[in-house]
Design a protein around this motif. Structure first.
Motif, PDB file in Angstrom:
ATOM      1  N   ILE A 162       0.841  -1.202   0.000  1.00  0.00           N
ATOM      2  CA  ILE A 162       0.000   0.000   0.000  1.00  0.00           C
ATOM      3  C   ILE A 162       0.870   1.244   0.000  1.00  0.00           C
ATOM      4  CG2 ILE A 162      -1.640   1.337   1.382  1.00  0.00           C
ATOM      5  CD1 ILE A 162      -2.865  -1.358   2.245  1.00  0.00           C
ATOM      6  N   GLY A 163       1.951   1.235   0.787  1.00  0.00           N
ATOM      7  CA  GLY A 163       2.866   2.374   0.788  1.00  0.00           C
ATOM      8  C   GLY A 163       3.421   2.647  -0.592  1.00  0.00           C
ATOM      9  N   ALA A 164       3.782   1.601  -1.326  1.00  0.00           N
ATOM     10  CA  ALA A 164       4.270   1.777  -2.692  1.00  0.00           C
ATOM     11  C   ALA A 164       3.174   2.336  -3.595  1.00  0.00           C
ATOM     12  CB  ALA A 164       4.785   0.448  -3.237  1.00  0.00           C
ATOM     13  N   ALA A 165       1.948   1.815  -3.433  1.00  0.00           N
ATOM     14  CA  ALA A 165       0.840   2.264  -4.280  1.00  0.00           C
ATOM     15  C   ALA A 165       0.564   3.744  -4.110  1.00  0.00           C
ATOM     16  CB  ALA A 165      -0.414   1.450  -3.980  1.00  0.00           C
ATOM     17  N   THR A 166       0.743   4.264  -2.900  1.00  0.00           N
ATOM     18  CA  THR A 166       0.459   5.687  -2.669  1.00  0.00           C
ATOM     19  C   THR A 166       1.463   6.598  -3.365  1.00  0.00           C
ATOM     20  OG1 THR A 166       1.757   5.860  -0.616  1.00  0.00           O
ATOM     21  CG2 THR A 166      -0.551   5.159  -0.418  1.00  0.00           C
ATOM     22  N   LEU A 167       2.587   6.048  -3.824  1.00  0.00           N
ATOM     23  CA  LEU A 167       3.572   6.850  -4.548  1.00  0.00           C
ATOM     24  C   LEU A 167       3.190   7.046  -6.017  1.00  0.00           C
ATOM     25  CD1 LEU A 167       6.903   5.338  -3.135  1.00  0.00           C
ATOM     26  CD2 LEU A 167       5.572   7.287  -2.276  1.00  0.00           C
ATOM     27  N   ALA A 168       2.080   6.474  -6.436  1.00  0.00           N
ATOM     28  CA  ALA A 168       1.659   6.564  -7.834  1.00  0.00           C
ATOM     29  C   ALA A 168       1.263   7.979  -8.210  1.00  0.00           C
ATOM     30  CB  ALA A 168       0.479   5.613  -8.075  1.00  0.00           C
ATOM     31  N   ALA A 169       1.330   8.262  -9.502  1.00  0.00           N
ATOM     32  CA  ALA A 169       0.862   9.548 -10.024  1.00  0.00           C
ATOM     33  C   ALA A 169      -0.628   9.697  -9.779  1.00  0.00           C
ATOM     34  CB  ALA A 169       1.160   9.632 -11.518  1.00  0.00           C
ATOM     35  N   ASN A 170      -1.065  10.941  -9.494  1.00  0.00           N
ATOM     36  CA  ASN A 170      -2.498  11.188  -9.299  1.00  0.00           C
ATOM     37  C   ASN A 170      -2.769  12.675  -9.461  1.00  0.00           C
ATOM     38  OD1 ASN A 170      -2.852  12.251  -6.131  1.00  0.00           O
ATOM     39  ND2 ASN A 170      -1.037  11.003  -6.459  1.00  0.00           N
ATOM     40  N   GLY A 171      -3.932  13.002  -9.984  1.00  0.00           N
ATOM     41  CA  GLY A 171      -4.270  14.373 -10.318  1.00  0.00           C
ATOM     42  C   GLY A 171      -4.270  15.304  -9.128  1.00  0.00           C
ATOM     43  N   HIS A 172      -3.553  16.434  -9.260  1.00  0.00           N
ATOM     44  CA  HIS A 172      -3.454  17.452  -8.206  1.00  0.00           C
ATOM     45  C   HIS A 172      -2.874  16.900  -6.908  1.00  0.00           C
ATOM     46  CE1 HIS A 172      -5.363  20.325 -10.689  1.00  0.00           C
ATOM     47  NE2 HIS A 172      -6.338  20.754  -9.908  1.00  0.00           N
ATOM     48  N   ASN A 173      -2.305  15.694  -6.943  1.00  0.00           N
ATOM     49  CA  ASN A 173      -1.844  15.015  -5.718  1.00  0.00           C
ATOM     50  C   ASN A 173      -2.967  14.967  -4.678  1.00  0.00           C
ATOM     51  OD1 ASN A 173      -0.072  13.638  -4.010  1.00  0.00           O
ATOM     52  ND2 ASN A 173       0.821  15.506  -3.168  1.00  0.00           N
ATOM     53  N   THR A 174      -4.175  14.689  -5.157  1.00  0.00           N
ATOM     54  CA  THR A 174      -5.316  14.556  -4.249  1.00  0.00           C
ATOM     55  C   THR A 174      -5.331  13.206  -3.545  1.00  0.00           C
ATOM     56  OG1 THR A 174      -6.744  13.678  -5.988  1.00  0.00           O
ATOM     57  CG2 THR A 174      -6.743  16.075  -5.673  1.00  0.00           C
ATOM     58  N   GLN A 175      -4.646  12.201  -4.147  1.00  0.00           N
ATOM     59  CA  GLN A 175      -4.601  10.853  -3.575  1.00  0.00           C
ATOM     60  C   GLN A 175      -6.024  10.326  -3.351  1.00  0.00           C
ATOM     61  OE1 GLN A 175      -1.887  11.155  -0.111  1.00  0.00           O
ATOM     62  NE2 GLN A 175      -1.150  13.031  -1.098  1.00  0.00           N
ATOM     63  N   PRO A 176      -6.809  10.182  -4.430  1.00  0.00           N
ATOM     64  CA  PRO A 176      -8.237   9.888  -4.289  1.00  0.00           C
ATOM     65  C   PRO A 176      -8.532   8.403  -4.124  1.00  0.00           C
ATOM     66  CG  PRO A 176      -7.719  10.119  -6.593  1.00  0.00           C
ATOM     67  CD  PRO A 176      -6.425  10.339  -5.840  1.00  0.00           C
TER      68      PRO A 176
END
Length: 356
Positions: A49-63
């Protein structure tokens, strides 16, 4: 989508108190952007999960949210972190979900766990893992090094063998158009500027953008989301000052000049087009982009989203016609090349993203 905002690199902002907060921020970055060494057995759910949160995401909203069961991880969309102005149909949200999914799968293989994903009816993804020999390959190693680098690149051409590897990483289900020729890049630059002009003229877009900007390291460290100005090549200012300066430096002319400059410095751009306009297809686009991005990172390349022409409807139709596919929706525009390292963005703690 996934990851930006290119607009906030318009001009340097005034430094104000950054020396007091840089060290804690840098320590948070060092702690976050790494792949932990695992000891002992068992399914490494929190490492994945920690690795997954490093993924690209719009506005760094982490949705996204995560649900853990024995040898199972579900990635669920978080509607409370939508950006309804720039992303009214949740396109970017589901592309971001696809980015997290592919990063999760690549991390799993590196740690010795193969994941089998299945899209859920609500748009989330359920991944069932099984134990396999660990494969810490180049894509796994690239996870903590991938970033959106929004400054100009050095213009060095990308060799043909690397371009072939980038194309192969995308796979067959998602369309990829590489834009390498100077004239073609100039035409695409025109569309990027046109989309950007439309967004700058929309007060609702500007309000939403400013709400996600983190103007100094203290704010970025406290929130651990959003668009930290230093991560886009800018200096920092307190919010009260940054909000006042932004309209003065972010004008149509200055933005157009900047966008043309960064595109001209990039030896190539990539346009991704999914198979359909559905959440499942958008997740596939996010997965394809992530393989492309990790491959590029492993090759020493930088990337940055230039999504203005896919976010503005009229410009998106113009882009689709230019690609010769007027019935399809271009999903992402990304530039790539060789460039500098910039400060990294933060992510919220993984444990705060768990749902029962």
């Amino acid at each position: 989508m996934p990851t930006r905002r290119a607009l906030i690199t318009a001009a340097p902002l005034l430094v104000a108190g950054c020396s007091r907060c840089a060290s804690p921020y840098d320590e948070a970055v060092r702690s976050l952007w790494r792949l932990p060494d695992l000891s002992g057995g068992g399914f490494p759910a929190m490492a994945l999960i920690g690795a997954a949160t490093l993924a690209a995401n719009g506005h760094n909203t982490q949705p996204w949210r995560f649900k853990v069961e024995p040898r199972v991880i579900e990635i669920l969309p978080d509607p409370t972190r939508r950006t309804p102005v720039v992303d009214p149909d949740n396109h970017h949200l589901f592309v971001s979900l696809g980015c997290a999914l592919e990063t999760l799968l690549q991390a799993g293989l590196g740690y010795g766990w193969a994941g089998e994903p299945a899209v859920l009816s609500g748009g989330g993804v359920r991944v069932v893992f099984s134990s396999v020999p660990a494969r810490p390959d180049a894509l796994f190693q690239a996870i903590p090094h991938r970033a959106s680098t929004r400054t100009p690149y050095d213009g060095t051409p990308v060799d043909a063998a690397t371009l072939r590897r980038l194309e192969a990483a995308v796979g067959q289900s998602v369309g990829l158009r590489l834009v390498l020729d100077g004239d073609a890049r100039a035409k695409l630059s025109d569309m990027i500027v046109a989309g950007n002009d439309a967004q700058l003229a929309d007060p609702a877009f500007m309000r939403e953008l400013v709400a996600w900007i983190r103007f100094d390291a203290g704010e970025a460290l406290a929130r651990r989301d959003g668009l930290f100005t230093a991560a886009s090549g800018n200096l920092a200012a307190p919010r009260w000052l940054g909000q006042r300066l932004l309209p003065l430096v972010m004008t149509r002319r200055s933005e157009a000049d900047r966008l043309r400059r960064v595109v001209a410095s990039s030896p190539g751009l990539a346009i991704f087009t999914g198979p359909a306009e559905t959440p499942e297809a958008w997740i596939a686009v996010g997965r394809a982009f992530t393989r492309f991005a990790l491959t590029a990172t492993a090759e020493g390349l930088k990337l940055a989203f230039m999504n203005q022409p896919v976010e503005d409807l009229s410009t998106r139709r113009r882009l689709a016609a230019w690609l010769g596919e007027p019935a399809k929706r271009p999903d992402l525009v990304v530039r790539f090349g060789r460039g500098p390292d910039l400060p990294r963005s933060l992510r919220r703690p993984s444990r705060d993203l768990l749902v029962s």
